[in-house]
Design an enzyme around this catalytic site. Structure first.
Site, mmCIF file in Angstrom:
data_model
loop_
_atom_site.group_PDB
_atom_site.id
_atom_site.type_symbol
_atom_site.label_atom_id
_atom_site.label_comp_id
_atom_site.label_asym_id
_atom_site.label_seq_id
_atom_site.Cartn_x
_atom_site.Cartn_y
_atom_site.Cartn_z
ATOM 1 N N GLU A 153 34.542 -58.149 -5.201
ATOM 2 C CA GLU A 153 35.118 -58.414 -3.924
ATOM 3 C C GLU A 153 35.163 -60.078 -3.768
ATOM 4 O O GLU A 153 34.925 -61.066 -3.125
ATOM 5 C CB GLU A 153 34.803 -58.412 -2.331
ATOM 6 C CG GLU A 153 34.591 -56.934 -2.000
ATOM 7 C CD GLU A 153 34.311 -56.215 -0.216
ATOM 8 O OE1 GLU A 153 34.097 -57.193 -0.209
ATOM 9 O OE2 GLU A 153 34.463 -55.743 -0.224
ATOM 10 N N GLU A 305 34.027 -48.611 -1.469
ATOM 11 C CA GLU A 305 33.653 -48.123 -0.503
ATOM 12 C C GLU A 305 34.076 -48.147 1.023
ATOM 13 O O GLU A 305 35.463 -48.761 1.044
ATOM 14 C CB GLU A 305 33.015 -50.551 -0.474
ATOM 15 C CG GLU A 305 32.527 -50.267 -1.712
ATOM 16 C CD GLU A 305 31.339 -51.868 -1.059
ATOM 17 O OE1 GLU A 305 31.914 -52.839 0.043
ATOM 18 O OE2 GLU A 305 31.563 -52.932 -1.730
HETATM 19 C C1 GAL Z 1 31.494 -54.987 0.853
HETATM 20 C C2 GAL Z 1 30.584 -55.759 -0.011
HETATM 21 C C3 GAL Z 1 28.950 -54.828 -0.091
HETATM 22 C C4 GAL Z 1 29.149 -54.291 1.267
HETATM 23 C C5 GAL Z 1 29.870 -54.222 2.058
HETATM 24 C C6 GAL Z 1 29.727 -53.608 3.555
HETATM 25 O O1 GAL Z 1 32.765 -56.618 1.246
HETATM 26 O O2 GAL Z 1 31.562 -55.161 -1.230
HETATM 27 O O3 GAL Z 1 28.752 -55.448 -0.686
HETATM 28 O O4 GAL Z 1 28.510 -56.243 1.578
HETATM 29 O O5 GAL Z 1 30.861 -54.511 2.395
HETATM 30 O O6 GAL Z 1 29.777 -53.754 4.679
#
Ligand code: GAL
Length: 673
Positions: A153, A305
């Protein structure tokens, strides 16, 4: 170049971030066994492992990662191996403070969290490249390796002196000499003229409003500087493993980087997505992010994710009610995802994300949540045939980061919106109408689209204006939202309140004045659909010059003036909305424009709240409504997930979904085409 197909190999990807360094080794074997049980076939390893891999400058500790990769491989789980460069070890910042970012006041942003690096720091870049190259050298030939994941990110902003020098070099390339810079930034205003390059700085803390053109260029520069970090790592990986595709996970609908420019540099486009399960907009927001990501990828993409349950960074973090994890995962597949992954595999017991859900929660393998994760893995296993297929769309919604950045400036007629609110409102209306759309850059080839929607693009280049005019002249439909085409590429206002070229297409004369609406202020319109229509956020006092008024303001300062206009131009039609109609009115209007352009939803008679999307010969039916629903079918069909055959209707529970095979196997496109 390798593609996502090389990773999927005909199976939907399923898995998540795996951080074994947070656990004793005894746990790893259990992890792999449970991954197998859940149908996991890809995990992302090493995203935040730099301090473990390089405990002291120049040292390498790869032994533990060797064992992790071997274990995963033995268990049949593929690896998306991350470069750990989003979180440098404390020793880097302590020894080389210049690698740490500085904010607008000059204060250092310290280590102790993550993302603490200055993209312009040569020392950071050198260390990042070294660990990247070593990872590729060591694991490039590992049989578990399927995909590279660079950093995490990207989005860190820095305004230090090194950044200032880098910014100046970037500005020289963009503007040439100092006179051109002064001209582009309008420095005649408030005595801001620069006499030497050394005086030029990133925007730092100022007494009053900063120069908007300088801020816009700094957004552009920051996006490019971070992109240089990405492409440097990508190239180090590519030169060693040309057969392994490279991605970096985007933040969803983030103003940070120019998503079009970035996506063009990736082999696989991927995004992280966390809609709020407690809010009213989760499914619509998810659909927008998914459409945008698919459009950036020009095809299938990867959901890197999502949360299995609750996140931990909202004020109040609610888990997903029964069925929602499955529903939102299937929505992503419907809209082009070839993989569904999570943050993260096993819930951390320590650190600032110990309350963030994971596939394997604190409650363990017998938990309800892990049960859902297992069921989802099994269902996704049935949908492998969809991988690599397209999501057909005849509508393009235009989106541009440069225009977005320009609407982030203070000192505008209204601070009640940026580009995001109109974009979300318009996309939501199209989503509710079940009209699948792509997103597109304003200068992109629009020839495949019957309808082009521009919710709001304040800044439009000359090339974009020509593109829009060409689309309508050639017979296309354009529906254009307020405060569009107002500024040029340097954020200079175009005479007449809107670019003359666009006014000609829309049949609009002058835009006399902008009349934004205050919070809670209601503007009535003549009806656009059934019942009363109202509007919010914005009004314009625009005069028609050839266009027909479809709806007018009713009451208030602009009583009787045009709210919505329609104009024939060339062989096409152009609509202009000088305001943001309420959701029902916007839906009615976009539905009408789409209908006139010959566009229809995939099925007639879809109940409210049910999303229907076609992909790869399948019809996805997704019930986002609060109640059960029944979808009428024109012909019997089979649900691929359950094997159930339906005659005239498909019943969908609350949060229920069905994936229908719409074409008889081996036959034509069947009754649903
Ligand atoms: C994303 C990040 C992850 C984790 C996640 C939590 O922004 O890439 O490492 O922190 O959020 O929601």
């Amino acid at each position: 170049m390798p593609t996502l197909n090389d990773v999927t190999r005909g199976r939907l990807l399923y898995g998540g971030d795996y951080n074994p360094e947070q656990w004793p080794e005894e746990v790893w074997a259990e992890d792999v066994a449970l991954m197998r049980e859940a149908g996991v076939n890809l995990v992302t390893v090493g995203v935040f492992s730099w301090a473990r891999l390089e405990p002291r400058p120049g040292e390498r500790d790869f032994g533990w990662l060797d064992r992790v990769l071997d274990l995963l491989h033995a268990g049949g789980v593929g690896v998306c191996l991350a470069t750990p460069t989003a979180s440098p070890p404390p020793w880097l910042g302590a020894r080389h403070p210049g690698t740490l970012p500085r904010d607008e006041t000059g204060a250092v942003v310290w280590y102790g969290s993550r993302n603490h690096f200055c993209a312009s720091s040569p020392v950071y870049r050198e260390h990042a490249l070294r660990i990247t190259a070593d990872l590729a050298d060591r694991y490039g030939g590992h049989p578990a390796l399927r995909l590279w994941h660079v950093n995490n990110e990207y989005g860190t902003v820095c305004r230090c002196d090194t950044t200032a020098r880098h910014f100046r070099a970037w500005l020289r390339r963009r503007h040439g000499d100092l006179d051109a810079l002064n001209e582009a930034w309008g420095t005649a205003f408030w005595s801001q003229r620069y006499g030497s390059w050394a005086e030029v700085l990133p925007p730092r803390r100022t007494q009053y409003l900063p120069n908007p053109a300088q801020s816009l260029d700094f957004h552009r520069f920051t996006s490019d500087a971070l992109l240089e970090c990405f492409t440097a790592e990508r190239d180090a990986l590519r030169s060693r493993t040309p057969h392994i595709p490279v991605t970096t996970n985007f933040m969803p609908l983030s103003a940070g980087q120019d998503g079009w420019a970035w996506a063009a540099e990736e082999d696989v486009v991927s995004v992280d997505l966390y809609p709020d399960p407690g809010g009213p907009d989760g499914a619509a927001y998810g659909a927008l992010v998914q459409d945008l990501t698919r459009s950036q990828a020009h095809g299938p993409w990867l959901l890197t994710e999502q949360a299995a349950g609750a996140v931990n960074w909202r004020g109040v973090n609610q888990p997903k009610p029964e069925g929602l994890l499955r529903l939102w995962s299937l929505q992503a597949v419907a809209r082009g995802a070839d993989g569904i992954c999570f943050f993260q595999w096993r819930q951390s017991r320590q650190g600032s994300e110990k309350f963030h859900s994971a596939m394997l929660p604190h409650a363990g393998p017998r938990s309800r949540l892990f049960g859902r994760v297992r069921e989802l893995g099994a269902e996704l296993g049935k949908l492998g045939g969809v991988t690599g297929t397209a999501v057909p769309a005849r509508i393009a919604v235009l989106h541009d980061w440069h225009s977005w950045w320009a609407t982030l400036q203070p000192g505008r007629p209204s601070d009640r919106f940026t580009q995001e609110q109109p974009l979300r409102a318009w996309h939501r209306a199209l989503w509710e109408l079940n009209l699948t759309c792509d997103l597109a850059h304003p200068e992109a080839d629009l020839s495949g689209y019957a309808l082009v929607a521009v919710p709001q693009l304040y800044l439009l280049t000359d090339a974009a204006l020509d593109n829009l005019a060409g689309h309508v002249r050639g017979g296309g439909t354009l529906v254009c939202g307020f405060f569009t085409g107002v500024a040029d590429a340097d954020d200079r206002i175009r005479p007449g309140g809107m670019a003359a070229r666009l006014r000609e297409v829309l049949g609009i004369g002058l835009v006399h004045e902008w009349w934004p609406l205050a919070e809670g202020e209601l503007q009535h319109l003549t009806p656009l659909g059934d019942g009363q229509s109202t509007a919010a956020l914005w009004r314009e006092d625009a005069e028609t010059a050839g266009a027909t008024t479809v709806a007018a303001y009713r009451g208030g300062e602009l009583d009787g003036r045009p709210a919505v206009t329609r104009h024939s131009f060339g062989a096409g039609t152009a609509w202009y909305l000088t305001t943001l109609p309420d959701p029902a009115a916007l839906r009615a209007l976009l539905g009408r424009a789409a209908g006139e352009a010959g566009l229809r939803p995939p099925l007639p008679g879809l109940p409210a709240g049910v999303e229907a999307v076609r992909r790869g010969g399948l019809l996805f039916l997704l019930n986002h409504g609060r109640d059960p629903a029944a979808v009428p079918l024109p012909a019997p069909a089979t649900d691929l997930l359950t094997g159930r055959r339906y005659g005239r209707r498909v019943p969908l529970a609350r949060h229920g979904a069905a994936v229908l095979r719409t074409a008889p196997p081996g036959g034509g496109d069947g009754a649903y085409a």
